[in-house]
Design a protein around this motif. Structure first.
Motif, short mmCIF file in Angstrom:
data_model
loop_
_atom_site.label_atom_id
_atom_site.label_comp_id
_atom_site.label_asym_id
_atom_site.label_seq_id
_atom_site.Cartn_x
_atom_site.Cartn_y
_atom_site.Cartn_z
N ALA A 283 2.36 -80.29 51.19
CA ALA A 283 4.28 -79.20 50.94
C ALA A 283 4.69 -78.65 51.67
CB ALA A 283 3.52 -79.00 49.38
N THR A 284 2.87 -77.97 51.90
CA THR A 284 2.73 -76.70 53.02
C THR A 284 3.10 -77.12 54.32
OG1 THR A 284 0.87 -76.13 52.97
CG2 THR A 284 2.61 -74.67 51.53
N SER A 285 2.56 -78.21 54.73
CA SER A 285 1.44 -78.28 56.57
C SER A 285 0.31 -78.03 57.39
CB SER A 285 2.74 -79.00 57.43
OG SER A 285 3.74 -79.69 56.82
N ARG A 286 -0.31 -77.07 55.01
CA ARG A 286 -1.53 -76.29 56.20
C ARG A 286 -2.78 -77.47 55.80
NH1 ARG A 286 -0.84 -70.79 53.69
NH2 ARG A 286 -2.25 -70.23 54.90
N THR A 287 -3.80 -77.09 56.63
CA THR A 287 -5.05 -77.50 56.30
C THR A 287 -5.75 -76.66 56.65
OG1 THR A 287 -6.44 -79.30 56.75
CG2 THR A 287 -5.28 -78.56 58.68
N PHE A 288 -7.21 -76.51 56.10
CA PHE A 288 -8.84 -74.92 56.50
C PHE A 288 -9.47 -76.55 55.98
CE2 PHE A 288 -5.88 -72.30 56.01
CZ PHE A 288 -4.31 -72.22 55.66
N TRP A 289 -10.24 -75.43 57.43
CA TRP A 289 -12.08 -76.36 57.03
C TRP A 289 -12.97 -75.30 56.51
CZ3 TRP A 289 -12.94 -80.94 58.44
CH2 TRP A 289 -12.01 -82.14 59.19
N ASN B 275 -5.02 -76.06 43.93
CA ASN B 275 -4.61 -77.07 42.41
C ASN B 275 -3.96 -78.28 43.47
OD1 ASN B 275 -3.29 -74.40 42.21
ND2 ASN B 275 -2.34 -76.37 40.76
N LEU B 276 -3.36 -77.27 44.83
CA LEU B 276 -1.66 -77.99 45.43
C LEU B 276 -2.81 -78.95 46.53
CD1 LEU B 276 0.66 -75.57 45.50
CD2 LEU B 276 0.29 -77.11 43.70
#
Length: 117
Positions: free
Chosen positions: A101-107, A30-31
């Motif tokens: 918010a966390t600068s995380r990205t996933f594929w 949800n984030l």
């Protein structure tokens, strides 16, 4: 372990429809802003549609009126409804999750959509 798992791709005739799903594991779904991209053979990956945490949507011009992105936070899943498919929609479709918010990205690993008569 974070995983984005796409499904729903396949072979469809021009004018047909598909619904893609992307199930997220290991993230606070949800984030995340969730985005669908696609990459056709010999072409660069391009943004198709995105949906924010709050449900705001954005579409590339070439899919407006044909594709619909939605999300179900209770199921950790984002969907892409593809209607009125054309030969030019043939591509591998990828799911992306991004958290500012966390600068995380996933594929995800991608799902193949082939439009052919």
């Amino acid at each position: 372990q974070v995983q984005l798992v796409e499904s729903g791709g396949g072979l469809v005739q021009p004018g047909g429809s598909l619904r893609l799903s992307c199930l997220a594991h290991g993230i606070a779904f949800n984030l995340y802003t969730m985005t669908w991209y696609r990459q056709a053979p010999g072409k660069q990956r391009e943004l198709v549609a995105s949906i924010t945490r709050g449900g705001g949507t954005n579409y590339s011009d070439f899919v407006k009126g044909r594709f619909t992105i939605s999300r179900d936070n209770a199921k950790n899943t984002v969907y892409l409804q593809l209607n009125s498919l054309t030969l030019e929609d043939t591509a591998v479709y990828y799911c992306n999750g991004n958290s500012t918010a966390t600068s995380r990205t996933f594929w995800g690993q991608g799902t193949q959509v082939t439009v052919s008569s």
